[in-house]
Write a protein that holds these residues in place. Structure first.
Motif, PDB file in Angstrom:
ATOM      1  N   TRP A   1       0.842  -1.192   0.000  1.00 30.28           N
ATOM      2  CA  TRP A   1       0.000   0.000   0.000  1.00 30.28           C
ATOM      3  C   TRP A   1       0.878   1.243   0.000  1.00 30.28           C
ATOM      4  O   TRP A   1       1.846   1.339   0.756  1.00 30.28           O
ATOM      5  N   CYS A   2       0.532   2.204  -0.850  1.00 31.96           N
ATOM      6  CA  CYS A   2       1.312   3.439  -0.894  1.00 31.96           C
ATOM      7  C   CYS A   2       0.388   4.630  -1.098  1.00 31.96           C
ATOM      8  O   CYS A   2      -0.773   4.487  -1.513  1.00 31.96           O
ATOM      9  N   GLU A   3       0.925   5.815  -0.804  1.00 24.58           N
ATOM     10  CA  GLU A   3       0.146   7.040  -0.954  1.00 24.58           C
ATOM     11  C   GLU A   3       1.071   8.191  -1.322  1.00 24.58           C
ATOM     12  O   GLU A   3       2.143   8.364  -0.728  1.00 24.58           O
TER      13      GLU A   3
ATOM     14  N   GLY B   1       0.261  12.259  -1.862  1.00 17.43           N
ATOM     15  CA  GLY B   1      -0.806  13.241  -1.745  1.00 17.43           C
ATOM     16  C   GLY B   1      -0.665  14.408  -2.701  1.00 17.43           C
ATOM     17  O   GLY B   1       0.352  14.572  -3.394  1.00 17.43           O
TER      18      GLY B   1
ATOM     19  N   THR C   1       6.646   4.279  -5.224  1.00 17.17           N
ATOM     20  CA  THR C   1       5.504   5.160  -4.995  1.00 17.17           C
ATOM     21  C   THR C   1       5.434   6.231  -6.072  1.00 17.17           C
ATOM     22  O   THR C   1       4.362   6.497  -6.639  1.00 17.17           O
TER      23      THR C   1
ATOM     24  N   ALA D   1      -3.491   6.821  -3.890  1.00 21.84           N
ATOM     25  CA  ALA D   1      -3.473   6.037  -2.653  1.00 21.84           C
ATOM     26  C   ALA D   1      -4.093   4.682  -2.949  1.00 21.84           C
ATOM     27  O   ALA D   1      -5.197   4.602  -3.493  1.00 21.84           O
TER      28      ALA D   1
END
Length: 339
Positions: free
Chosen positions: A223-225, A227, A254, A272
């Protein structure tokens, strides 16, 4: 392309067992991609290779004490390594113990119970706890150091970056371990900016590539994000002629995952979610201009990623020179700058 193309010999004495102090006193091997030239430096000298207007992208994930010890109902010992939170009660985990099949129950040291819900590939299992396990980790959890580190780590914070914020990783983003608050302040005074992303490091940190052809390897999602604020900083950096410098392979994945989701007129879009991006030689990098990274395991997806960025033969030749000069490898080892 063969997995054996990414193999190299590494005697055990090159594997760093303890971190250096202070963090920025580690060594830095600089590889100039255009010329192939190598330079030997200390990490605190990295500012010599950065320019005002450059943007360092750091992974703000925080390692959770994800290694837990439990017992089966029969009394047998079980070890759990939490890899990925699925929902409030369920986790993907590596499970060490005999006959850990669906339906088996285990009990942690404080009485919290869990049941094996499903058998995944290898030692991976889907586990459901009777209540959220997060509240138990600080008391019962142990820092999940990689299996090649045999020395005891007296200070668990030494396996965290100084800028870690968001808990969720099963391993540290180790390129970031070289930064100190003093070095960060020095770079900011120099005109270098910082922007944060998050990628929670999961199973592939512990999984070598077994297939003969690496293109057949199934990489597990993480899982990555990234913004909007970081996306805007990246666009501004590129437009003004600065460079996007990824601190570690997790930041690379990412950034490039966000680039995959970008519109035609953008470099990256806010993103995300899970990423299964597997970077092999031949990949075209869209967001990353420069990379800071550690020395990686033979036949690993991370060595393949670095080879895609700087060239397999050039990277492996640099590794041989690093060995000749006594560089320290893997998580607590030294760093490379690939510009």
């Amino acid at each position: 392309m063969k997995t054996s193309d990414f193999d190299y010999d590494l005697p055990e004495e090159y594997i760093a067992q303890t971190p250096v102090e202070p963090r920025h006193a580690s060594r830095l091997l600089v590889l100039h991609r255009a010329s192939g030239e190598l330079e030997h430096k200390q990490f605190w000298q990295i500012g010599e290779y950065l320019r005002p207007g450059d943007l360092l992208v750091i992974n703000r994930t925080r390692v959770i004490p994800a290694r837990l010890y439990a017992h089966k109902e029969t009394g047998g010992k079980v070890e759990l390594l939490l890899l990925r939170r699925v929902d409030e009660l369920r986790w993907e985990a590596l499970v060490g113990g005999k006959r850990m099949l669906p339906g088996k129950k285990v009990k942690l040291e404080d009485g919290l119970t869990a049941v094996i819900e499903a058998e995944l590939d290898g030692a991976r299992r889907m586990i459901r706890f009777e209540e959220a396990v997060e509240g138990h980790l600080e008391r019962l959890g142990h820092m999940p150091l990689p299996p090649y580190i045999h020395e005891r780590l007296d200070d668990p914070e030494r396996y965290q970056t100084v800028y870690s914020q968001t808990p969720g990783s099963a391993a540290a983003p180790t390129a970031g371990l070289h930064f100190t608050p003093e070095l960060i302040a020095q770079l900011e005074q120099q005109g270098v900016a910082f922007a944060g992303v998050t990628l929670h490091v999961g199973l592939d940190t512990f999984q070598p590539v077994h297939e003969d052809d690496p293109r057949e390897h199934q990489i597990h999602t993480e899982w990555c994000e990234l913004g909007e604020e970081t996306a805007a900083a990246i666009r501004k950096t590129k437009q003004s002629g600065g460079r996007v410098i990824a601190v570690g392979t997790t930041s690379v994945r990412t950034l490039e995952s966000a680039a995959r989701h970008a519109k035609a007129d953008e470099i990256v879009s806010p993103f995300a979610g899970p990423t299964d991006l597997f970077i092999l030689p031949g990949y075209t990098f869209r967001a990353v201009d420069v990379m800071i990274t550690n020395f990686h395991l033979p036949r690993s997806t991370l060595l393949m990623l670095v080879s895609a960025f700087a060239g397999r033969e050039r990277v492996l030749a640099a590794y041989e020179i690093a060995k000749q000069h006594g560089y320290r490898f893997f998580s607590f080892g030294d760093a490379m700058l690939l510009d």
